[in-house]
Design an enzyme around this catalytic site. Structure first.
Site, PDB file in Angstrom:
ATOM      1  N   ASN A   1       0.871  -1.177   0.000  1.00 26.94           N
ATOM      2  CA  ASN A   1       0.000   0.000   0.000  1.00 26.94           C
ATOM      3  C   ASN A   1       0.907   1.227   0.000  1.00 26.94           C
ATOM      4  OD1 ASN A   1      -1.740   2.090   0.585  1.00 26.94           O
ATOM      5  ND2 ASN A   1      -2.274   1.359   2.646  1.00 26.94           N
TER       6      ASN A   1
ATOM      7  N   LYS B   1       0.086   4.237  -0.187  1.00 23.83           N
ATOM      8  CA  LYS B   1      -0.552   5.405   0.435  1.00 23.83           C
ATOM      9  C   LYS B   1      -0.375   6.634  -0.480  1.00 23.83           C
ATOM     10  CE  LYS B   1       0.019   3.149   4.837  1.00 23.83           C
ATOM     11  NZ  LYS B   1       0.160   3.254   6.275  1.00 23.83           N
TER      12      LYS B   1
ATOM     13  N   HIS C   1      -9.276   1.177   5.368  1.00 25.62           N
ATOM     14  CA  HIS C   1      -7.968   1.342   6.011  1.00 25.62           C
ATOM     15  C   HIS C   1      -8.131   2.299   7.193  1.00 25.62           C
ATOM     16  CE1 HIS C   1      -3.849   2.538   6.738  1.00 25.62           C
ATOM     17  NE2 HIS C   1      -3.495   1.422   6.127  1.00 25.62           N
TER      18      HIS C   1
ATOM     19  N   GLU D   1      -6.475   4.696   8.140  1.00 22.76           N
ATOM     20  CA  GLU D   1      -6.259   6.104   7.802  1.00 22.76           C
ATOM     21  C   GLU D   1      -7.500   6.706   7.131  1.00 22.76           C
ATOM     22  OE1 GLU D   1      -2.539   5.500   5.766  1.00 22.76           O
ATOM     23  OE2 GLU D   1      -1.658   4.920   7.686  1.00 22.76           O
TER      24      GLU D   1
ATOM     25  N   GLU E   1      -5.036  -5.056  10.786  1.00 19.13           N
ATOM     26  CA  GLU E   1      -3.990  -4.050  10.949  1.00 19.13           C
ATOM     27  C   GLU E   1      -4.202  -3.286  12.259  1.00 19.13           C
ATOM     28  OE1 GLU E   1      -2.130  -2.863   6.976  1.00 19.13           O
ATOM     29  OE2 GLU E   1      -3.897  -1.637   7.209  1.00 19.13           O
TER      30      GLU E   1
ATOM     31  N   GLY F   1       2.994   1.975  10.776  1.00 17.43           N
ATOM     32  CA  GLY F   1       4.019   3.012  10.654  1.00 17.43           C
ATOM     33  C   GLY F   1       4.799   3.285  11.926  1.00 17.43           C
TER      34      GLY F   1
ATOM     35  N   SER G   1       3.756  -2.384  10.193  1.00 18.11           N
ATOM     36  CA  SER G   1       5.209  -2.477  10.400  1.00 18.11           C
ATOM     37  C   SER G   1       5.818  -3.808   9.987  1.00 18.11           C
ATOM     38  CB  SER G   1       5.557  -2.152  11.866  1.00 18.11           C
ATOM     39  OG  SER G   1       5.231  -0.802  12.160  1.00 18.11           O
TER      40      SER G   1
HETATM   41  P1  PGA Z   1       3.181   0.133   7.563  1.00 17.98           P
HETATM   42  O1  PGA Z   1       1.684   0.362   7.019  1.00 17.98           O
HETATM   43  O2  PGA Z   1       3.653  -1.169   6.925  1.00 17.98           O
HETATM   44  O3  PGA Z   1       3.951   1.329   7.081  1.00 17.98           O
HETATM   45  O4  PGA Z   1       3.103   0.009   9.036  1.00 17.98           O
HETATM   46  C1  PGA Z   1       0.800  -0.707   6.881  1.00 17.98           C
HETATM   47  C2  PGA Z   1      -0.512  -0.225   6.344  1.00 17.98           C
HETATM   48  O5  PGA Z   1      -0.976   0.852   6.728  1.00 17.98           O
HETATM   49  O6  PGA Z   1      -1.122  -0.918   5.514  1.00 17.98           O
END
Ligand code: PGA
Length: 250
Positions: A11, A13, A97, A99, A167, A173, A210
């Site tokens: 992803n 983003k 997601h 976010e 997640e 992140g 992560s």
């Molecule tokens: P990350 O993000 O691997 O940077 O922690 C995962 C995600 O949001 O899908």
């Protein structure tokens, strides 16, 4: 894409200008040269979907969107429909997601309607769920995820048209991950909840948050973990391939 094969999905983003396509081509070249034990997907910003589909053609890399509107078309300035993503050559779309849930106030109900839109357009819906740090500390991880699953996953979800991504919000992140056992407990609960549904046997349940080349093998070896949804580490070919290598066939 076979529903039972593990999937490593990246992803990107809101990262990536046209120049990022070269990185995707490198991923495609290295991926197609491997004995692949998993499927691989890149979900770039919507601006790059069409170009990416063209640039990775023949490599086996699948392309997905990061979000879609519940409606097929209409007066929704700035939004993109699942049909539009399908028209560009995407085969999947991420919905719900954290976010999106956080930044745009998306409820489970909206996420479910977005997943239905994906199905309507012939796309695989990658439905994200996960608890916040506060919910985890309060011991609410399993009930929170179970509620999100019950409310966000539409009735028509099958192993062929839906992938669940667990997640934990606090792991995204942050460089922090749950233990393998913690991941397994949540995935088993998701599996149990989905087992009551028709045609959901073997539905892929990804872990995200992560994931990197260093921890992928451990996390992916947990029972009921069928791959990874990767953010930061999907932006560089070597990092992303390092995660895919967790599934290399001996
Ligand atoms: P990350 O993000 O691997 O940077 O922690 C995962 C995600 O949001 O899908």
């Amino acid at each position: 894409m076979q529903p039972t094969r593990p999937l490593v999905a990246g992803n990107w983003k809101m990262n990536g200008l046209s120049s990022a396509l070269d990185e995707a081509v490198r991923i495609g070249e290295m991926f197609s040269a491997r004995r692949r034990g998993c499927d691989a997907m890149i979900c770039p910003p919507a601006t790059l979907v069409k170009a990416l589909v063209g640039r990775v053609a023949g490599s086996g890399i699948l392309v997905g969107g990061q979000d879609c509107h519940p409606a097929a078309k209409g007066a929704h300035t700035g939004d993109i429909s699942a049909e539009m993503l399908a028209d560009l050559g995407a085969s999947a779309v991420i919905v719900g997601h954290s976010e999106r849930r956080g930044d745009h106030g998306e409820s489970d109900e909206i996420v479910r309607r977005k997943a239905e839109a994906a199905h309507r357009a012939g796309l695989i819906a990658i439905i994200c769920v996960g608890e916040t740090a506060g919910q985890r500390t309060a011991g609410l991880t399993v009930p929170v995820v179970a509620r999100q699953i019950r409310r966000s996953v539409p009735d028509g979800a099958t192993a062929a048209n839906t992938i669940i991504a667990y997640e934990p919000v606090w792991a995204i992140g942050s460089g922090m991950t749950p233990t393998r056992l913690d991941v397994m407990i949540v995935h088993q609960e998701i599996r149990r909840l989905m087992s009551g549904r028709a045609d959901a046997a073997g539905m892929r349940i990804l872990y995200g948050g992560s994931v990197n080349a260093g921890n992928a093998r451990d996390l992916m070896s947990a029972e009921d973990v069928d791959g990874a949804l990767v953010g930061g580490a999907s932006l560089k070919a070597d990092d992303f391939l390092g995660i895919i290598a967790a599934y290399d066939e001996a």
